[in-house]
Design an enzyme around this catalytic site. Sequence first.
Site: not given
Ligand code: AP5
Length: 232
Positions: A32, A107, A146, A179, A190
Amino acid sequence: MKVFSGARREAGSRGGEDKVRLVMLGPPGSGKGTQGEKLSDRYKIPLLSSGDILRAAVRAGTEVGKKAEAYLSRGELVPDGVIVDVMTVRLKEADCKNGYILDGFPRTAGQANALGGFLKNNGLKLDAVVNLIVADSELVGRLSARRQCSKCSAVYHLQFRPSAKQGVCDKCGSALYQRDDDKEETIKNRLTLYKKETAPLIDYYKGMLINIEGKGNGSEIFERICSLIERK
Ligand code: AP5
Protein backbone atom coordinates in the site's frame (compact mmCIF):
# COMPACT_ATOMS: atom_id res chain seq x y z
CA MET A 1 -13.85 9.84 -13.25
CA LYS A 2 -11.59 12.35 -14.95
CA VAL A 3 -8.04 11.47 -14.09
CA PHE A 4 -5.00 12.73 -15.96
CA SER A 5 -1.70 10.94 -15.74
CA GLY A 6 1.34 12.97 -14.67
CA ALA A 7 2.70 12.66 -18.21
CA ARG A 8 -0.32 14.37 -19.73
CA ARG A 9 -0.72 17.10 -17.16
CA GLU A 10 1.46 19.87 -15.82
CA ALA A 11 2.08 19.70 -12.09
CA GLY A 12 -0.40 21.86 -10.23
CA SER A 13 -2.74 22.21 -13.21
CA ARG A 14 -5.44 19.97 -11.76
CA GLY A 15 -8.79 21.72 -12.13
CA GLY A 16 -12.01 21.26 -10.18
CA GLU A 17 -13.08 18.22 -12.18
CA ASP A 18 -10.11 15.92 -11.86
CA LYS A 19 -9.73 15.50 -8.12
CA VAL A 20 -8.88 11.97 -7.09
CA ARG A 21 -9.71 10.36 -3.75
CA LEU A 22 -8.42 6.84 -3.33
CA VAL A 23 -8.26 4.29 -0.55
CA MET A 24 -5.51 1.64 -0.51
CA LEU A 25 -6.67 -1.65 0.99
CA GLY A 26 -4.64 -4.78 1.55
CA PRO A 27 -2.90 -6.71 4.31
CA PRO A 28 0.26 -5.47 6.04
CA GLY A 29 3.12 -5.65 3.56
CA SER A 30 0.94 -5.86 0.45
CA GLY A 31 2.53 -2.69 -0.94
CA LYS A 32 0.00 0.00 0.00
CA GLY A 33 2.77 2.44 0.94
CA THR A 34 5.01 1.50 -2.01
CA GLN A 35 2.24 1.87 -4.59
CA GLY A 36 0.70 4.83 -2.73
CA GLU A 37 4.00 6.72 -3.03
CA LYS A 38 4.06 6.17 -6.80
CA LEU A 39 0.39 7.19 -7.16
CA SER A 40 1.09 10.32 -5.14
CA ASP A 41 3.95 11.24 -7.52
CA ARG A 42 1.89 10.55 -10.61
CA TYR A 43 -1.32 12.31 -9.61
CA LYS A 44 0.35 15.04 -7.52
CA ILE A 45 -1.85 14.40 -4.52
CA PRO A 46 -0.70 13.65 -0.96
CA LEU A 47 -0.31 10.14 0.42
CA LEU A 48 -1.92 10.07 3.85
CA SER A 49 -0.55 7.06 5.71
CA SER A 50 -2.29 6.58 9.06
CA GLY A 51 0.64 4.46 10.24
CA ASP A 52 3.20 7.16 9.35
CA ILE A 53 1.06 9.82 11.04
CA LEU A 54 0.84 7.72 14.22
CA ARG A 55 4.57 6.88 14.22
CA ALA A 56 5.40 10.59 13.82
CA ALA A 57 3.08 11.36 16.77
CA VAL A 58 4.86 8.74 18.89
CA ARG A 59 8.28 10.21 17.97
CA ALA A 60 7.05 13.72 18.79
CA GLY A 61 5.58 12.58 22.12
CA THR A 62 2.18 14.19 21.46
CA GLU A 63 -1.00 13.19 23.34
CA VAL A 64 -2.05 11.07 20.34
CA GLY A 65 1.41 9.49 20.25
CA LYS A 66 1.17 8.57 23.94
CA LYS A 67 -2.24 6.97 23.39
CA ALA A 68 -1.09 5.07 20.28
CA GLU A 69 2.38 3.85 21.25
CA ALA A 70 1.49 0.59 23.01
CA TYR A 71 -1.01 -0.41 20.31
CA LEU A 72 1.57 0.09 17.57
CA SER A 73 4.26 -1.90 19.32
CA ARG A 74 1.87 -4.84 19.85
CA GLY A 75 0.60 -4.66 16.26
CA GLU A 76 -2.93 -3.88 17.48
CA LEU A 77 -5.31 -1.29 16.08
CA VAL A 78 -5.53 1.99 17.93
CA PRO A 79 -9.13 2.77 19.01
CA ASP A 80 -11.41 4.06 16.24
CA GLY A 81 -12.09 7.33 18.09
CA VAL A 82 -8.39 8.21 18.18
CA ILE A 83 -7.61 7.50 14.53
CA VAL A 84 -10.84 9.00 13.18
CA ASP A 85 -10.08 12.30 14.96
CA VAL A 86 -6.51 12.31 13.66
CA MET A 87 -7.48 11.54 10.07
CA THR A 88 -10.41 13.95 9.83
CA VAL A 89 -8.17 16.78 11.04
CA ARG A 90 -5.58 15.78 8.40
CA LEU A 91 -8.22 15.57 5.64
CA LYS A 92 -9.17 19.20 6.24
CA GLU A 93 -5.65 20.48 5.55
CA ALA A 94 -5.05 22.64 2.48
CA ASP A 95 -3.00 20.09 0.53
CA CYS A 96 -6.01 17.73 0.45
CA LYS A 97 -8.15 20.05 -1.64
CA ASN A 98 -7.23 18.30 -4.90
CA GLY A 99 -7.62 14.80 -3.52
CA TYR A 100 -5.52 12.25 -1.63
CA ILE A 101 -4.57 8.64 -1.25
CA LEU A 102 -5.53 7.05 2.05
CA ASP A 103 -3.11 4.32 3.12
CA GLY A 104 -4.12 2.35 6.22
CA PHE A 105 -7.37 4.22 6.84
CA PRO A 106 -10.14 3.14 7.10
CA ARG A 107 -9.36 -0.18 8.73
CA THR A 108 -12.60 -1.11 10.50
CA ALA A 109 -16.30 -0.83 9.67
CA GLY A 110 -16.56 1.98 12.24
CA GLN A 111 -13.77 3.92 10.53
CA ALA A 112 -15.30 3.36 7.08
CA ASN A 113 -18.64 4.73 8.33
CA ALA A 114 -16.88 7.72 9.88
CA LEU A 115 -15.01 8.43 6.63
CA GLY A 116 -18.26 8.08 4.66
CA GLY A 117 -19.92 10.58 6.99
CA PHE A 118 -17.04 13.03 6.68
CA LEU A 119 -17.10 12.85 2.88
CA LYS A 120 -20.87 13.21 2.71
CA ASN A 121 -20.89 16.22 5.04
CA ASN A 122 -18.33 17.87 2.79
CA GLY A 123 -20.10 16.97 -0.49
CA LEU A 124 -17.29 14.60 -1.53
CA LYS A 125 -16.95 10.95 -2.49
CA LEU A 126 -14.28 8.35 -3.05
CA ASP A 127 -13.31 7.53 -6.64
CA ALA A 128 -11.86 4.07 -6.13
CA VAL A 129 -10.60 1.61 -3.54
CA VAL A 130 -7.46 -0.26 -4.62
CA ASN A 131 -7.31 -3.73 -3.04
CA LEU A 132 -3.85 -5.33 -3.21
CA ILE A 133 -3.97 -9.13 -3.04
CA VAL A 134 -0.86 -10.91 -1.73
CA ALA A 135 -0.55 -14.32 -0.04
CA ASP A 136 0.44 -14.47 3.67
CA SER A 137 3.55 -16.53 2.88
CA GLU A 138 4.96 -13.61 0.83
CA LEU A 139 3.99 -10.92 3.37
CA VAL A 140 6.17 -12.11 6.24
CA GLY A 141 9.29 -12.12 4.03
CA ARG A 142 8.51 -8.65 2.75
CA LEU A 143 7.94 -7.12 6.18
CA SER A 144 10.91 -8.63 7.95
CA ALA A 145 13.26 -7.20 5.29
CA ARG A 146 11.55 -3.81 5.02
CA ARG A 147 13.50 -0.68 5.89
CA GLN A 148 11.93 2.75 6.13
CA CYS A 149 13.27 6.30 6.12
CA SER A 150 13.22 7.91 9.56
CA LYS A 151 12.46 11.31 8.02
CA CYS A 152 10.39 11.07 4.81
CA SER A 153 8.99 7.52 5.41
CA ALA A 154 10.12 6.22 1.98
CA VAL A 155 9.93 2.41 1.90
CA TYR A 156 12.74 0.01 0.91
CA HIS A 157 13.35 -3.73 0.94
CA LEU A 158 16.76 -5.29 1.52
CA GLN A 159 16.49 -7.45 -1.63
CA PHE A 160 13.63 -6.20 -3.80
CA ARG A 161 14.09 -2.45 -3.41
CA PRO A 162 17.43 -1.67 -1.78
CA SER A 163 18.58 1.93 -1.30
CA ALA A 164 21.59 2.95 -3.43
CA LYS A 165 23.71 3.41 -0.30
CA GLN A 166 23.08 0.89 2.46
CA GLY A 167 21.10 2.35 5.37
CA VAL A 168 20.60 5.76 3.70
CA CYS A 169 17.42 7.09 2.06
CA ASP A 170 17.78 7.76 -1.70
CA LYS A 171 15.24 10.58 -1.49
CA CYS A 172 16.39 12.68 1.48
CA GLY A 173 19.68 11.16 2.72
CA SER A 174 18.31 10.33 6.20
CA ALA A 175 18.93 7.08 8.07
CA LEU A 176 16.79 4.00 7.36
CA TYR A 177 15.42 1.96 10.24
CA GLN A 178 13.47 -1.23 10.88
CA ARG A 179 9.99 -0.73 12.32
CA ASP A 180 9.39 -2.21 15.78
CA ASP A 181 6.27 -3.97 14.50
CA ASP A 182 8.15 -5.71 11.67
CA LYS A 183 9.16 -8.61 13.95
CA GLU A 184 7.73 -12.04 13.12
CA GLU A 185 5.39 -12.40 16.14
CA THR A 186 3.97 -8.91 15.71
CA ILE A 187 3.55 -9.43 11.97
CA LYS A 188 1.40 -12.53 12.69
CA ASN A 189 -0.75 -10.50 15.06
CA ARG A 190 -1.22 -7.77 12.43
CA LEU A 191 -2.22 -10.33 9.79
CA THR A 192 -4.79 -11.90 12.13
CA LEU A 193 -6.28 -8.49 12.92
CA TYR A 194 -6.34 -7.58 9.23
CA LYS A 195 -8.47 -10.63 8.46
CA LYS A 196 -10.85 -9.97 11.33
CA GLU A 197 -11.25 -6.18 11.19
CA THR A 198 -10.17 -4.90 7.77
CA ALA A 199 -10.83 -7.64 5.20
CA PRO A 200 -14.64 -7.15 5.61
CA LEU A 201 -14.16 -3.70 4.02
CA ILE A 202 -13.53 -5.47 0.69
CA ASP A 203 -17.24 -6.27 0.67
CA TYR A 204 -18.19 -2.86 2.10
CA TYR A 205 -16.50 -1.11 -0.86
CA LYS A 206 -17.43 -3.67 -3.52
CA GLY A 207 -18.99 -1.10 -5.91
CA MET A 208 -15.76 0.86 -6.23
CA LEU A 209 -13.16 -1.86 -5.75
CA ILE A 210 -10.12 -2.32 -8.00
CA ASN A 211 -8.65 -5.75 -7.23
CA ILE A 212 -4.96 -6.03 -8.08
CA GLU A 213 -2.63 -9.01 -7.80
CA GLY A 214 0.13 -7.44 -5.67
CA LYS A 215 2.87 -10.02 -6.29
CA GLY A 216 5.50 -9.40 -8.94
CA ASN A 217 7.23 -6.42 -10.48
CA GLY A 218 6.29 -3.20 -8.62
CA SER A 219 6.35 -0.98 -11.73
CA GLU A 220 4.04 -3.37 -13.60
CA ILE A 221 1.66 -3.47 -10.65
CA PHE A 222 1.68 0.34 -10.61
CA GLU A 223 0.84 0.61 -14.33
CA ARG A 224 -2.02 -1.86 -13.89
CA ILE A 225 -3.42 0.18 -11.02
CA CYS A 226 -3.21 3.44 -13.01
CA SER A 227 -4.89 1.99 -16.09
CA LEU A 228 -7.77 0.63 -13.98
CA ILE A 229 -8.16 3.92 -12.08
CA GLU A 230 -8.25 5.87 -15.32
CA ARG A 231 -10.91 3.57 -16.75
CA LYS A 232 -13.22 4.21 -13.76
P1 AP5 B 1 4.83 -1.58 1.97
O1 AP5 B 1 4.55 -0.78 0.74
O2 AP5 B 1 5.50 -0.87 3.11
O3 AP5 B 1 3.51 -2.34 2.46
P2 AP5 B 1 2.23 -1.79 3.22
O4 AP5 B 1 1.06 -2.50 2.64
O5 AP5 B 1 2.21 -0.29 3.21
O6 AP5 B 1 2.53 -2.39 4.66
P3 AP5 B 1 2.44 -1.76 6.12
O7 AP5 B 1 3.10 -2.74 7.03
O8 AP5 B 1 2.96 -0.35 6.18
O9 AP5 B 1 0.94 -1.78 6.37
P4 AP5 B 1 0.27 -1.82 7.69
O10 AP5 B 1 -1.10 -1.59 7.20
O11 AP5 B 1 0.45 -3.00 8.54
O12 AP5 B 1 1.01 -0.68 8.56
P5 AP5 B 1 0.63 0.80 8.93
O13 AP5 B 1 1.86 1.59 8.91
O14 AP5 B 1 -0.55 1.26 8.14
O15 AP5 B 1 5.70 -2.85 1.50
C1 AP5 B 1 6.19 -3.78 2.46
C2 AP5 B 1 7.57 -4.30 2.00
O16 AP5 B 1 7.39 -5.05 0.81
C3 AP5 B 1 8.57 -3.19 1.68
O17 AP5 B 1 9.85 -3.58 2.09
C4 AP5 B 1 8.50 -3.07 0.15
O18 AP5 B 1 9.72 -2.61 -0.41
C5 AP5 B 1 8.19 -4.51 -0.24
N1 AP5 B 1 7.39 -4.61 -1.47
C6 AP5 B 1 6.38 -3.80 -1.87
N2 AP5 B 1 5.89 -4.19 -3.06
C7 AP5 B 1 6.62 -5.30 -3.41
C8 AP5 B 1 6.59 -6.19 -4.54
N3 AP5 B 1 5.72 -6.02 -5.55
N4 AP5 B 1 7.46 -7.23 -4.56
C9 AP5 B 1 8.35 -7.42 -3.53
N5 AP5 B 1 8.42 -6.59 -2.45
C10 AP5 B 1 7.57 -5.56 -2.38
O19 AP5 B 1 0.09 0.62 10.43
C11 AP5 B 1 0.98 0.32 11.49
C12 AP5 B 1 0.21 0.31 12.81
O20 AP5 B 1 -0.39 1.61 13.05
C13 AP5 B 1 -0.97 -0.66 12.90
O21 AP5 B 1 -0.55 -1.98 13.25
C14 AP5 B 1 -1.83 0.01 13.99
O22 AP5 B 1 -1.28 -0.23 15.27
C15 AP5 B 1 -1.69 1.47 13.67
N6 AP5 B 1 -2.70 1.97 12.73
C16 AP5 B 1 -2.47 2.50 11.49
N7 AP5 B 1 -3.62 2.84 10.90
C17 AP5 B 1 -4.61 2.51 11.77
C18 AP5 B 1 -6.02 2.60 11.70
N8 AP5 B 1 -6.65 3.09 10.62
N9 AP5 B 1 -6.74 2.16 12.75
C19 AP5 B 1 -6.12 1.66 13.86
N10 AP5 B 1 -4.79 1.53 13.99
C20 AP5 B 1 -4.03 1.96 12.94
